[in-house]
Write a protein that holds these residues in place. Structure first.
Motif, PDB file in Angstrom:
ATOM      1  N   THR A  68       0.812  -1.214   0.000  1.00 48.14           N
ATOM      2  CA  THR A  68       0.000   0.000   0.000  1.00 48.14           C
ATOM      3  C   THR A  68       0.843   1.261   0.000  1.00 48.14           C
ATOM      4  O   THR A  68       0.352   2.321  -0.336  1.00 48.14           O
ATOM      5  CB  THR A  68      -0.918   0.028   1.230  1.00 48.14           C
ATOM      6  OG1 THR A  68      -0.118  -0.097   2.415  1.00 48.14           O
ATOM      7  CG2 THR A  68      -1.940  -1.079   1.169  1.00 48.14           C
ATOM      8  N   THR A  69       2.117   1.127   0.387  1.00 45.90           N
ATOM      9  CA  THR A  69       2.940   2.335   0.477  1.00 45.90           C
ATOM     10  C   THR A  69       4.185   2.276  -0.385  1.00 45.90           C
ATOM     11  O   THR A  69       4.868   3.269  -0.531  1.00 45.90           O
ATOM     12  CB  THR A  69       3.387   2.554   1.932  1.00 45.90           C
ATOM     13  OG1 THR A  69       4.175   1.425   2.352  1.00 45.90           O
ATOM     14  CG2 THR A  69       2.211   2.737   2.857  1.00 45.90           C
ATOM     15  N   THR A 299      -0.559  11.020   6.206  1.00 47.70           N
ATOM     16  CA  THR A 299      -1.544   9.964   5.968  1.00 47.70           C
ATOM     17  C   THR A 299      -1.476   9.403   4.550  1.00 47.70           C
ATOM     18  O   THR A 299      -2.137   8.407   4.250  1.00 47.70           O
ATOM     19  CB  THR A 299      -2.968  10.496   6.234  1.00 47.70           C
ATOM     20  OG1 THR A 299      -3.166  11.717   5.522  1.00 47.70           O
ATOM     21  CG2 THR A 299      -3.180  10.741   7.725  1.00 47.70           C
ATOM     22  N   SER A 300      -0.677  10.025   3.694  1.00 47.73           N
ATOM     23  CA  SER A 300      -0.492   9.485   2.342  1.00 47.73           C
ATOM     24  C   SER A 300       0.276   8.173   2.372  1.00 47.73           C
ATOM     25  O   SER A 300       0.290   7.445   1.382  1.00 47.73           O
ATOM     26  CB  SER A 300       0.264  10.493   1.471  1.00 47.73           C
ATOM     27  OG  SER A 300      -0.441  11.706   1.353  1.00 47.73           O
ATOM     28  N   PRO A 302       0.052   5.109   4.496  1.00 49.89           N
ATOM     29  CA  PRO A 302      -0.745   4.476   5.555  1.00 49.89           C
ATOM     30  C   PRO A 302       0.029   3.593   6.520  1.00 49.89           C
ATOM     31  O   PRO A 302      -0.154   3.691   7.738  1.00 49.89           O
ATOM     32  CB  PRO A 302      -1.783   3.662   4.766  1.00 49.89           C
ATOM     33  CG  PRO A 302      -1.877   4.349   3.446  1.00 49.89           C
ATOM     34  CD  PRO A 302      -0.505   4.866   3.155  1.00 49.89           C
ATOM     35  N   TYR A 305       2.356   5.664   8.581  1.00 47.39           N
ATOM     36  CA  TYR A 305       1.566   6.538   9.449  1.00 47.39           C
ATOM     37  C   TYR A 305       1.024   5.755  10.639  1.00 47.39           C
ATOM     38  O   TYR A 305       1.037   6.243  11.778  1.00 47.39           O
ATOM     39  CB  TYR A 305       0.422   7.173   8.662  1.00 47.39           C
ATOM     40  CG  TYR A 305      -0.399   8.144   9.483  1.00 47.39           C
ATOM     41  CD1 TYR A 305       0.068   9.421   9.752  1.00 47.39           C
ATOM     42  CD2 TYR A 305      -1.627   7.762  10.017  1.00 47.39           C
ATOM     43  CE1 TYR A 305      -0.676  10.306  10.527  1.00 47.39           C
ATOM     44  CE2 TYR A 305      -2.386   8.635  10.792  1.00 47.39           C
ATOM     45  CZ  TYR A 305      -1.897   9.912  11.041  1.00 47.39           C
ATOM     46  OH  TYR A 305      -2.627  10.785  11.811  1.00 47.39           O
ATOM     47  N   ALA A 306       0.551   4.541  10.382  1.00 46.64           N
ATOM     48  CA  ALA A 306       0.020   3.713  11.475  1.00 46.64           C
ATOM     49  C   ALA A 306       1.116   3.420  12.500  1.00 46.64           C
ATOM     50  O   ALA A 306       0.872   3.448  13.717  1.00 46.64           O
ATOM     51  CB  ALA A 306      -0.545   2.412  10.912  1.00 46.64           C
ATOM     52  N   GLN A 341      -6.889   9.528  12.927  1.00 47.60           N
ATOM     53  CA  GLN A 341      -6.752   8.081  12.911  1.00 47.60           C
ATOM     54  C   GLN A 341      -6.787   7.591  11.466  1.00 47.60           C
ATOM     55  O   GLN A 341      -7.513   8.127  10.624  1.00 47.60           O
ATOM     56  CB  GLN A 341      -7.890   7.437  13.703  1.00 47.60           C
ATOM     57  CG  GLN A 341      -7.863   7.753  15.180  1.00 47.60           C
ATOM     58  CD  GLN A 341      -6.638   7.182  15.859  1.00 47.60           C
ATOM     59  OE1 GLN A 341      -6.307   6.023  15.669  1.00 47.60           O
ATOM     60  NE2 GLN A 341      -5.967   8.000  16.652  1.00 47.60           N
ATOM     61  N   PRO A 342      -5.978   6.564  11.144  1.00 49.49           N
ATOM     62  CA  PRO A 342      -5.999   6.009   9.780  1.00 49.49           C
ATOM     63  C   PRO A 342      -7.354   5.391   9.478  1.00 49.49           C
ATOM     64  O   PRO A 342      -7.994   4.831  10.349  1.00 49.49           O
ATOM     65  CB  PRO A 342      -4.883   4.968   9.811  1.00 49.49           C
ATOM     66  CG  PRO A 342      -4.733   4.604  11.246  1.00 49.49           C
ATOM     67  CD  PRO A 342      -5.057   5.859  12.019  1.00 49.49           C
ATOM     68  N   GLU A 343      -7.764   5.520   8.239  1.00 48.26           N
ATOM     69  CA  GLU A 343      -9.069   4.979   7.844  1.00 48.26           C
ATOM     70  C   GLU A 343      -8.990   3.471   7.642  1.00 48.26           C
ATOM     71  O   GLU A 343      -7.972   2.946   7.246  1.00 48.26           O
ATOM     72  CB  GLU A 343      -9.516   5.642   6.524  1.00 48.26           C
ATOM     73  CG  GLU A 343      -9.769   7.137   6.694  1.00 48.26           C
ATOM     74  CD  GLU A 343     -10.237   7.782   5.396  1.00 48.26           C
ATOM     75  OE1 GLU A 343     -10.328   7.039   4.382  1.00 48.26           O
ATOM     76  OE2 GLU A 343     -10.491   8.977   5.374  1.00 48.26           O
TER      77      GLU A 343
END
Length: 343
Positions: A68-69, A299-300, A302, A305-306, A341-343
């Motif tokens: 995802t990143t 947040t770009s 994820p 960021y988490a 908070q991450p979605e």
């Protein structure tokens, strides 16, 4: 002057202008392979890196990063042009598509800005005046109409990476000066020791370590530093003996840990964050640094960021426990609630 003669003069001038424009375009096209590659290389990207000789190179996403990143994490060659985002630079082998005129123009402006970073750092280091006339010569007359944008790219980089703010000595004058950014040095999460020049290498190295799973081999660190124009065994005009700086000085000051990889044969070494780095900055601060270099928000990215948000929550819990042991079982995120908070 006879009308016919005036018409001939105008036509001649028009032809001369057309030839000049054609030559300019031809030169630009010929430079695509060289200039655009240099502008998008890790050593000359101002959105996420500095010039060929100085500053923080792109922070590459580790191959082990979550899918995802992996396409976005790290400092890349993104740059905004007005409201539009610039492209992400890729190697020739990864993409055969020809660059658009807009992205090529942006790459050239990025390269010009990287040259200004070299100039600014050199003048600051040598304590010599910073002149607008000199910077205009560096930019070249073809790009003087873009000087304001180029200078902003360079000054933003100086501010973000080195904590140096570019200011005019007099409004609309010819002289500029670089001063320590008070906002950066007064940040509660970062000590005043994080100033020029150490900040220019420490922040990027800490970022590389974080993006590579919180530990990075010495080989990978030097590959990254090479992209910054910093080489083992070669004195750097800003950082001096870089090997001594990162394996001794910053280790003794507890910003970095430099240790042998367990059970490695032949012995190899790796870098981790030191206790002082953990105390004076955080994963979220480093991720914010990386995001700004990409014209993005934390947040770009994820997965990173988490991880950074979890680190903030653990810090908040520890701070709460230290300040009031009886409240240790309360809300574990009082100090990190301002992070979404991450979605």
């Amino acid at each position: 002057m006879p009308r016919g003669h005036k018409s001939k003069l105008r036509a001649r001038e028009k032809r001369r202008q057309n030839r000049a424009e054609a030559q300019s375009l031809k030169s630009a096209e010929a430079a695509t392979g060289e200039d655009a590659e240099a502008a998008c290389s890790s050593s000359s990207v101002l959105a996420g890196a500095p010039s060929s000789a100085t500053g923080a190179g792109p922070l590459q996403t580790p191959s082990s990063a979550p899918a995802t990143t992996s396409a976005t994490a790290g400092v890349s060659c993104k740059r905004s042009a007005g409201k539009a985002k610039g492209r992400v630079c890729k190697s020739k082998s990864s993409s055969q598509a020809s660059p658009s005129p807009e992205s090529f123009a942006l790459d050239i402006l990025t390269q010009k800005a990287s040259h200004l970073v070299d100039y600014l750092l050199n003048q600051y280091q040598m304590k010599e005046p910073i002149r607008k006339t000199d910077m205009l010569k560096i930019v070249h007359k073809w790009y003087r109409k873009d000087f304001s944008e180029i200078l902003k790219m360079a000054s933003d980089h100086m501010d973000l990476v080195y904590g140096l703010e570019l200011k005019e000595v007099k409004p609309n004058g010819n002289l500029y000066t670089l001063v320590q950014n008070e906002d950066a040095t007064s940040d509660e999460s970062v000590s005043r020791a994080w100033t020029f020049p150490i900040k220019g290498i420490l922040m990027p190295v800490l970022s590389v370590i974080f993006l590579n799973g919180n530990r990075t081999s010495e080989k990978e660190i030097w590959e990254f530093l090479n992209m910054m124009g910093i080489y083992d065994g070669k004195s750097h005009f800003i950082f001096g003996d870089t090997r001594k700086l990162i394996t001794q000085d910053l280790v003794q000051e507890e910003y970095l840990v430099y240790q042998q990889v367990p059970n490695s044969d032949p012995p190899c070494y790796e870098f981790l964050w030191g206790p002082r780095a953990h105390a004076e900055t955080s994963k979220m601060k480093i991720l914010e640094f990386v995001a700004k270099m990409n014209d993005r928000v934390p947040t770009s990215f994820p997965a990173y960021y988490a991880e950074a948000l979890k680190d903030e929550e653990e810090r908040a819990r520890a701070a709460l426990k230290a300040s009031s042991p009886s409240k240790a079982g309360g809300d574990p995120r009082p100090a990190s609630s301002h992070y979404p908070q991450p979605e």
